[in-house]
Design a protein around this motif. Structure first.
Motif, PDB file in Angstrom:
ATOM      1  N   LYS A  81       0.859   1.683 -12.963  1.00 25.59           N
ATOM      2  CA  LYS A  81       0.326   3.728 -12.646  1.00 25.59           C
ATOM      3  C   LYS A  81       0.954   4.443 -14.093  1.00 25.59           C
ATOM      4  O   LYS A  81       0.789   5.244 -14.278  1.00 25.59           O
ATOM      5  CB  LYS A  81       2.202   4.286 -11.676  1.00 25.59           C
ATOM      6  CG  LYS A  81       1.742   3.782  -9.860  1.00 25.59           C
ATOM      7  CD  LYS A  81       3.050   4.149  -9.181  1.00 25.59           C
ATOM      8  CE  LYS A  81       3.371   5.778  -8.951  1.00 25.59           C
ATOM      9  NZ  LYS A  81       4.692   5.576  -7.968  1.00 25.59           N
ATOM     10  N   ALA A 108      -2.129   9.360  -9.960  1.00 24.90           N
ATOM     11  CA  ALA A 108      -1.148   8.049  -9.322  1.00 24.90           C
ATOM     12  C   ALA A 108      -0.095   8.225  -8.665  1.00 24.90           C
ATOM     13  O   ALA A 108       0.625   7.288  -8.042  1.00 24.90           O
ATOM     14  CB  ALA A 108      -1.494   7.244 -10.166  1.00 24.90           C
ATOM     15  N   ASN A 109       0.418   9.522  -8.648  1.00 28.32           N
ATOM     16  CA  ASN A 109       1.416   9.851  -8.079  1.00 28.32           C
ATOM     17  C   ASN A 109       2.355   9.579  -6.861  1.00 28.32           C
ATOM     18  O   ASN A 109       3.096   9.623  -6.356  1.00 28.32           O
ATOM     19  CB  ASN A 109       2.272  11.540  -8.696  1.00 28.32           C
ATOM     20  CG  ASN A 109       3.166  11.711 -10.218  1.00 28.32           C
ATOM     21  OD1 ASN A 109       3.138  10.966 -11.038  1.00 28.32           O
ATOM     22  ND2 ASN A 109       2.473  12.753 -10.208  1.00 28.32           N
TER      23      ASN A 109
END
Length: 266
Positions: A160, A167-168
């Motif tokens: 991440k 990609a939160n």
């Protein structure tokens, strides 16, 4: 939409690559990001996609999932047995090296499921392809069939960070609990392959309905063109392929016992 078309064309090749190493995690993340940017690819609305992400982000009680976890003592026990058997899978730092093409072994070695898991964890941590994986529990039971149960933790935090804010929505980690029928050598047919079939996979601590929804989506994302390889058997592929590779490198055939796995010299 060009990326989506490329994804469809390369789907089979991507899956073949993902089976070999834990980089498949990155592939799944990329697929999820592609879906978010082209949500109709899998017939999902943005709202539905967010619901899936919310399911994956539900809190997990790790001690409940792995009630009898692998410990450092299991690795110490493995090392003692490896030394006694002349099983040279450890490097000069006493870490397991999964990249060895040849693993010398002087005598048979019988390991408990916990010791197998501890061995694999050391190898995973020492290998850039697998270091996002940790086996929390590994048990071998014997009934009508041998069964292997694994509880895997897959850590997404480094991935991440590398991908960034896109990609939160993804969780920091997911847990896969997989129970499978296990087959190794049979009478008169010594084999260095561990085969895991008839898998039952659970993601995190989702209820039956939630689990079925998540696995259905991930199966669709990762299944090959013949629909024979899916996300739900990727856990098996990792475990079976790594153990098989170790047996082949040490020129051993595998036998299963009540709670144990033995590498037997050919």
């Amino acid at each position: 939409m060009g990326k989506v078309k490329d994804f469809r064309k390369k789907h089979g090749c991507l899956y073949a690559f993902l089976i070999g190493c834990v980089v498949f995690i990155v592939g799944i993340i990329v697929l999820i990001i592609l879906v978010k940017n082209a949500i109709n690819l899998f017939g999902l609305s943005m709202k539905e996609f967010q619901e899936y992400m919310n399911l994956l982000n539900q809190e997990v009680n790790e001690s409940t999932l792995a009630s009898d976890p692998i410990t450092n003592q299991d690795f110490i026990s493995f090392k003692t047995k490896a030394d006694e058997a002349g099983f040279k899978i450890l490097d000069d730092k006493n870490d397991v090296n999964l990249a060895l093409v040849t693993i010398p072994i002087e005598s048979n070695i019988t390991l408990s499921g916990y010791e197998v898991g501890a061995m694999l964890n050391s190898g995973f941590a020492n290998n850039s392809d697998y270091n996002s994986l940790k086996i929390l529990q590994f048990t071998i039971t014997q009934g009508t069939y041998f069964k292997i149960k694994t509880v895997l933790k897959i850590d997404f935090t480094k991935i991440k960070q590398a991908i960034g804010s896109v990609a939160n929505d993804l969780p920091n980690s997911i847990y896969l609990t997989c129970e499978s029928v296990a087959t190794a050598s049979t009478t008169g047919n010594p084999s260095n392959r561990l085969i895991l079939t008839d898998s039952v996979l659970r993601v995190n601590q989702l209820n039956d309905e939630e689990n079925a929804k998540i696995i259905k989506l991930l199966n669709e994302m990762t299944s090959d063109k013949k629909d024979t390889l899916k996300f739900e058997n990727l856990s098996d592929k990792i475990i079976s392929e790594v153990i098989t590779k170790i047996a082949q490198a040490s020129n051993c055939y595998l036998t299963l016992g009540g709670g144990t796995l033995t590498l037997n010299k050919f």
